[in-house]
Motif scaffolding. Sequence first.
Motif, PDB file in Angstrom:
ATOM      1  N   ALA A   1       0.838  -1.201   0.000  1.00 25.82           N
ATOM      2  CA  ALA A   1       0.000   0.000   0.000  1.00 25.82           C
ATOM      3  C   ALA A   1       0.879   1.259   0.000  1.00 25.82           C
ATOM      4  N   GLY A   2       0.553   2.195  -0.878  1.00 24.41           N
ATOM      5  CA  GLY A   2       1.332   3.424  -0.960  1.00 24.41           C
ATOM      6  C   GLY A   2       0.872   4.277  -2.114  1.00 24.41           C
ATOM      7  N   GLY A   3       1.633   5.331  -2.385  1.00 25.32           N
ATOM      8  CA  GLY A   3       1.316   6.212  -3.493  1.00 25.32           C
ATOM      9  C   GLY A   3       1.300   7.663  -3.077  1.00 25.32           C
ATOM     10  N   SER A   4       1.161   8.541  -4.091  1.00 23.81           N
ATOM     11  CA  SER A   4       1.144   9.976  -3.835  1.00 23.81           C
ATOM     12  C   SER A   4       0.652  10.701  -5.074  1.00 23.81           C
ATOM     13  N   PRO A   5      -0.110  11.775  -4.895  1.00 29.18           N
ATOM     14  CA  PRO A   5      -0.440  12.617  -6.042  1.00 29.18           C
ATOM     15  C   PRO A   5       0.770  13.449  -6.455  1.00 29.18           C
ATOM     16  N   GLN A   6       0.749  13.940  -7.678  1.00 30.01           N
ATOM     17  CA  GLN A   6       1.802  14.835  -8.152  1.00 30.01           C
ATOM     18  C   GLN A   6       1.499  16.251  -7.674  1.00 30.01           C
ATOM     19  N   VAL A   7       2.306  16.741  -6.741  1.00 25.98           N
ATOM     20  CA  VAL A   7       2.133  18.094  -6.207  1.00 25.98           C
ATOM     21  C   VAL A   7       3.515  18.701  -5.960  1.00 25.98           C
ATOM     22  N   PRO A   8       3.816  19.880  -6.505  1.00 29.41           N
ATOM     23  CA  PRO A   8       5.107  20.510  -6.240  1.00 29.41           C
ATOM     24  C   PRO A   8       5.313  20.733  -4.736  1.00 29.41           C
ATOM     25  N   ALA A   9       6.522  20.514  -4.282  1.00 28.21           N
ATOM     26  CA  ALA A   9       6.806  20.640  -2.852  1.00 28.21           C
ATOM     27  C   ALA A   9       6.519  22.050  -2.335  1.00 28.21           C
ATOM     28  N   ALA A  10       6.708  23.053  -3.186  1.00 27.83           N
ATOM     29  CA  ALA A  10       6.513  24.437  -2.746  1.00 27.83           C
ATOM     30  C   ALA A  10       5.059  24.742  -2.407  1.00 27.83           C
ATOM     31  N   SER A  11       4.126  24.036  -3.054  1.00 26.10           N
ATOM     32  CA  SER A  11       2.711  24.328  -2.826  1.00 26.10           C
ATOM     33  C   SER A  11       1.972  23.231  -2.074  1.00 26.10           C
ATOM     34  N   ALA A  12       2.614  22.091  -1.822  1.00 24.54           N
ATOM     35  CA  ALA A  12       1.967  21.008  -1.078  1.00 24.54           C
ATOM     36  C   ALA A  12       1.725  21.445   0.365  1.00 24.54           C
ATOM     37  N   THR A  13       0.608  21.032   0.913  1.00 27.13           N
ATOM     38  CA  THR A  13       0.272  21.415   2.279  1.00 27.13           C
ATOM     39  C   THR A  13       1.011  20.534   3.281  1.00 27.13           C
ATOM     40  N   PRO A  14       1.223  21.022   4.486  1.00 23.92           N
ATOM     41  CA  PRO A  14       1.821  20.183   5.528  1.00 23.92           C
ATOM     42  C   PRO A  14       1.019  18.898   5.753  1.00 23.92           C
ATOM     43  N   ARG A  15      -0.294  18.985   5.655  1.00 28.21           N
ATOM     44  CA  ARG A  15      -1.136  17.798   5.848  1.00 28.21           C
ATOM     45  C   ARG A  15      -0.856  16.746   4.773  1.00 28.21           C
ATOM     46  N   LEU A  16      -0.721  17.188   3.509  1.00 27.56           N
ATOM     47  CA  LEU A  16      -0.426  16.242   2.435  1.00 27.56           C
ATOM     48  C   LEU A  16       0.906  15.558   2.671  1.00 27.56           C
ATOM     49  N   HIS A  17       1.933  16.338   2.990  1.00 30.12           N
ATOM     50  CA  HIS A  17       3.245  15.750   3.251  1.00 30.12           C
ATOM     51  C   HIS A  17       3.168  14.705   4.365  1.00 30.12           C
ATOM     52  N   ALA A  18       2.469  15.053   5.437  1.00 28.16           N
ATOM     53  CA  ALA A  18       2.362  14.129   6.568  1.00 28.16           C
ATOM     54  C   ALA A  18       1.634  12.854   6.175  1.00 28.16           C
ATOM     55  N   LYS A  19       0.540  12.987   5.417  1.00 30.16           N
ATOM     56  CA  LYS A  19      -0.243  11.818   5.008  1.00 30.16           C
ATOM     57  C   LYS A  19       0.550  10.916   4.071  1.00 30.16           C
ATOM     58  N   VAL A  20       1.309  11.509   3.162  1.00 28.67           N
ATOM     59  CA  VAL A  20       2.110  10.717   2.224  1.00 28.67           C
ATOM     60  C   VAL A  20       3.178   9.913   2.971  1.00 28.67           C
ATOM     61  N   ILE A  21       3.854  10.555   3.895  1.00 35.20           N
ATOM     62  CA  ILE A  21       4.881   9.856   4.667  1.00 35.20           C
ATOM     63  C   ILE A  21       4.256   8.803   5.574  1.00 35.20           C
ATOM     64  N   GLU A  22       3.106   9.127   6.121  1.00 36.65           N
ATOM     65  CA  GLU A  22       2.404   8.178   6.988  1.00 36.65           C
ATOM     66  C   GLU A  22       2.035   6.907   6.230  1.00 36.65           C
ATOM     67  N   LEU A  23       1.511   7.064   5.005  1.00 38.55           N
ATOM     68  CA  LEU A  23       1.094   5.906   4.212  1.00 38.55           C
ATOM     69  C   LEU A  23       2.268   5.093   3.702  1.00 38.55           C
ATOM     70  N   ASN A  24       3.306   5.764   3.240  1.00 38.30           N
ATOM     71  CA  ASN A  24       4.396   5.074   2.552  1.00 38.30           C
ATOM     72  C   ASN A  24       5.534   4.616   3.456  1.00 38.30           C
ATOM     73  N   LEU A  25       5.592   5.119   4.670  1.00 45.26           N
ATOM     74  CA  LEU A  25       6.676   4.742   5.578  1.00 45.26           C
ATOM     75  C   LEU A  25       6.179   4.247   6.933  1.00 45.26           C
ATOM     76  N   ILE A  26       5.301   5.007   7.572  1.00 41.26           N
ATOM     77  CA  ILE A  26       4.869   4.634   8.912  1.00 41.26           C
ATOM     78  C   ILE A  26       3.933   3.435   8.886  1.00 41.26           C
ATOM     79  N   ALA A  27       3.019   3.395   7.924  1.00 41.31           N
ATOM     80  CA  ALA A  27       2.090   2.262   7.842  1.00 41.31           C
ATOM     81  C   ALA A  27       2.815   0.922   7.672  1.00 41.31           C
ATOM     82  N   PRO A  28       3.814   0.822   6.780  1.00 44.38           N
ATOM     83  CA  PRO A  28       4.551  -0.446   6.697  1.00 44.38           C
ATOM     84  C   PRO A  28       5.213  -0.844   8.018  1.00 44.38           C
ATOM     85  N   LEU A  29       5.641   0.145   8.789  1.00 40.20           N
ATOM     86  CA  LEU A  29       6.230  -0.162  10.093  1.00 40.20           C
ATOM     87  C   LEU A  29       5.171  -0.726  11.041  1.00 40.20           C
ATOM     88  N   HIS A  30       3.969  -0.143  11.040  1.00 39.02           N
ATOM     89  CA  HIS A  30       2.885  -0.663  11.881  1.00 39.02           C
ATOM     90  C   HIS A  30       2.608  -2.138  11.546  1.00 39.02           C
TER      91      HIS A  30
END
Length: 242
Positions: A83-112
């Motif tokens: 399970a993973g993935g991410s929308p295409q969003v430039p880092a300059a305009s991505a929201t803090p929430r998006l960054h957190a959710k992307v890292i949560e899904l692609n890194l933290i969830a596999p650890l859980h």
Amino acid sequence: MHPLDFTGKAVVVTGGTRGIGAAIAEAFRAAGAQVLVCGRTPPRTEPTDDFFRADVRDPEQAAALVAEAVARFGRLDVVVNNAGGSPQVPAASATPRLHAKVIELNLIAPLHVSQAANEIMRSQPTGGVILMIGSVSGTRPSPGTAAYGAAKAGLIHLATSLAAEWGPAVRVNSLVVGPVGEGLDPAVVARTVPAGRTASPDDVAGACLLLASPLAGYVSGAALAVHGGGEWPAYLAEFRPR
């Protein structure tokens, strides 16, 4: 027994209802395994009894997924954190929430999921195997998906750390997967990928079977490149024969 025969083995594939995850699940089924897949929503087709609804970003749901597999199959031999993935969003305009959710899904969830799986696997005489589905985005710049690339880089490191902590009972490896499927210009792919094509979901599934099998019994903490030879460096384009 053939080394790629998984008869009697129990496998969990996160995000296993479509794309790469579905191909991985089907490959293990074809090899004889009992497979449980999970996702946040049921499959688009008629739901099957091998599906468990779970959002693995939640540690309690991740643990419930593993518990369900053990309740159904009596054991747990292989977990594929797909399970993973991410929308295409430039880092300059991505929201803090998006960054957190992307890292949560692609890194933290596999650890859980891996923590819950380890609790079961380490108590089994045959141990178990955990696989992380990574990406080339974690090994080179990932413009437009910076948080995703950073998470996938972390996933490779996570696999090496868990392999060191949990061996010898549990083997942990990652797959560094290149572009998969359709949507890319075939001419561009032919010029930039040495294999001349994108990966298919079946290519990734086959690599998972190999790493989960006794053929890879001494392989742990490794990152297997499943990217068709990588990408031709852009700065060498003028020197490449046409």
